[in-house]
Each structure stands twice: as C-alpha cells, then as structure tokens.
Design a protein around this motif. Structure first.
Motif: not given
Length: 257
Positions: A9, A11, A14, A148-149, A154, A187
C-alpha cells in the motif's frame, strides 16, 4: 514452489510491516518455511525480527543490483522456520540503481527463481510508494495483500494502487504468469470508535469477497513487540494481537485449497 505474497500500500502507517512480520511469524509457527523480504529502507521488518543491521555482510540492495547472490544475503532469524532477506539504509538508493538495468522490473523475480523452491511462502514488505522497488515486488509475486487502515481516507489512493496492479498484470502475461489479490486486510480498528466500523463496511462494499474475515485491532502489544526485536507470537503469544495474526495465517493457508 513457494507462494510469493507482496504486502503493499503506497500509504505509510497502515500496518504493512506489522503484517509482514507477524503473518510470517504466524505461518512459521504453524510449521511453514518462510522467507521474509524487507524492501523498505527504513528496515523496520529487519529490526522487528531481531536482526542487527550493523553486522550484515549483504542486504537486499546488494542482491538486486547483482553484487551478491540471494542465498548469501539471506539471514536466519531467532524464529524457527523464518529467514529474512534484510534491508539497510542502502535500499534508499535502490530505485536509482535499478533504473539503468535491463529487465529492471524483474530483478527480484529473477533472483527469487534461485531459492523460492526452498520455502512455502515468501512474504515481501514493500516500501510506502509505487515506484520501481514496489514494481519489482509485484512482478515477483503471485499475489498481493493490501492492508487498509480503519480510519478516514482509508480508500484514498487505492485506485492508484489497483491501476498499478493492473499494469503489472499486463506485463506478466507474456511470461504466462498472473498476479492476484490475495486479500484486503483491515487494520488498526479501534473498537471504541463507531467510525472505524463504518470504514469496515465501506471497504467490504468496495472489495466484497476479497476482504479477509480477520480484522487487526489496535493493540498495545503489537506496538511494543518490534522494540524488543520480536514478533507478537514471541513477545505476547496469548494476546489479542497474536491471536488475530494466527487467524490471518489460517485464512492465507485456506486460499491455497
């Protein structure tokens, strides 16, 4: 032949490294032979399994630019059945070094062909970007696991990630290979916050059956374990964090059946 899964990811924050380390450890504790590859120059996965970067002869940078054989750079960890291809700050220059190589997207793929038969799973901890290093990871992988947080934004950036996966899939087809989505992992869920559950529903609506049933909660033990150079299975095996990563490992194994 071992299955190669990239944890990706673009980002940061995360749970990529937490997942890479603890999924690897959970599978290793189930008796699977695992290779963890740390492609992040921050080398958090390397430190998180107790490896001292100061005593490494080789690292992933040396392997990918051709200065070392992968078998010579792989290090045995203090977790039974778990080896690692470690990272150091050298990997900060890898993007530039790869750019001038022939088949630059397939350097990791070519190296892994030498040793992947020795492992049941190869788990790749990717850097927080969609550059050439991550492209190498994707081209070397059979599937991707996307953390994915469970927080605002998100889904931000996931369209770009999915487009990158589609580009890689196109490049792999001439090699008669495919790249699948192993699953989307939710997550850092805060059970005290209803907004987190709204994100869970949004992600499930977007990815449908690709979302793992396992959800990783915010857990103090998961945060503390890396500072001791241990996976959660070593540091606090009876904690909620350890249990959910064992559940995730079971889901990953089930995908093989």
């Amino acid at each position: 032949m071992g299955k190669v899964i990239s944890v990706v990811n673009q980002k940061g924050g995360v749970g990529k490294t937490t997942t890479s380390v603890n999924l690897s450890a959970a599978l290793a504790y189930k008796g699977k032979k695992i290779l963890l590859i740390d492609l992040d120059p921050q080398s958090n996965a390397t430190v998180g399994v107790g490896i001292n970067r100061g005593f490494l002869e080789y690292n992933g940078y040396d392997v990918l630019i051709g200065d070392a054989q992968i078998k010579d750079a792989i290090v045995t960890t203090n977790i039974k059945n778990l080896d690692i291809l470690p990272s150091t700050v050298d990997l900060a220059g890898l993007e530039l070094s790869l750019a001038g190589l022939d088949e630059r997207e397939f350097q990791l793929f070519n190296r892994l062909t030498q040793i992947r038969n020795e492992y049941d799973y190869v788990i790749i901890d990717c850097p927080p970007s969609l550059g050439l290093v991550t492209i190498n990871a994707l081209c070397a992988s059979d599937s991707t696991l996307i953390p994915v947080q469970c927080e605002f934004y998100a889904l931000d950036g996931l369209t770009q990630l999915l487009n990158t996966i589609r580009i890689v899939q196109t490049r792999l087809r001439p090699r008669k290979r495919d790249l699948k989505i192993e699953g989307v992992l939710l997550t850092m869920l805060d059970n005290r916050n209803n907004f987190g559950f709204e994100i869970v529903n949004e992600v499930k609506k977007y990815f449908k059956e690709k979302v793992f049933n396992t959800i990783i909660p915010r857990n103090v033990q998961l945060q503390i374990a890396p500072s001791h150079g241990k996976s959660i299975q070593q540091f606090s095996p009876n904690s909620r964090g350890a249990m959910v990563y064992r559940e995730l490992a079971a889901e990953v194994e089930k995908n093989e059946k």
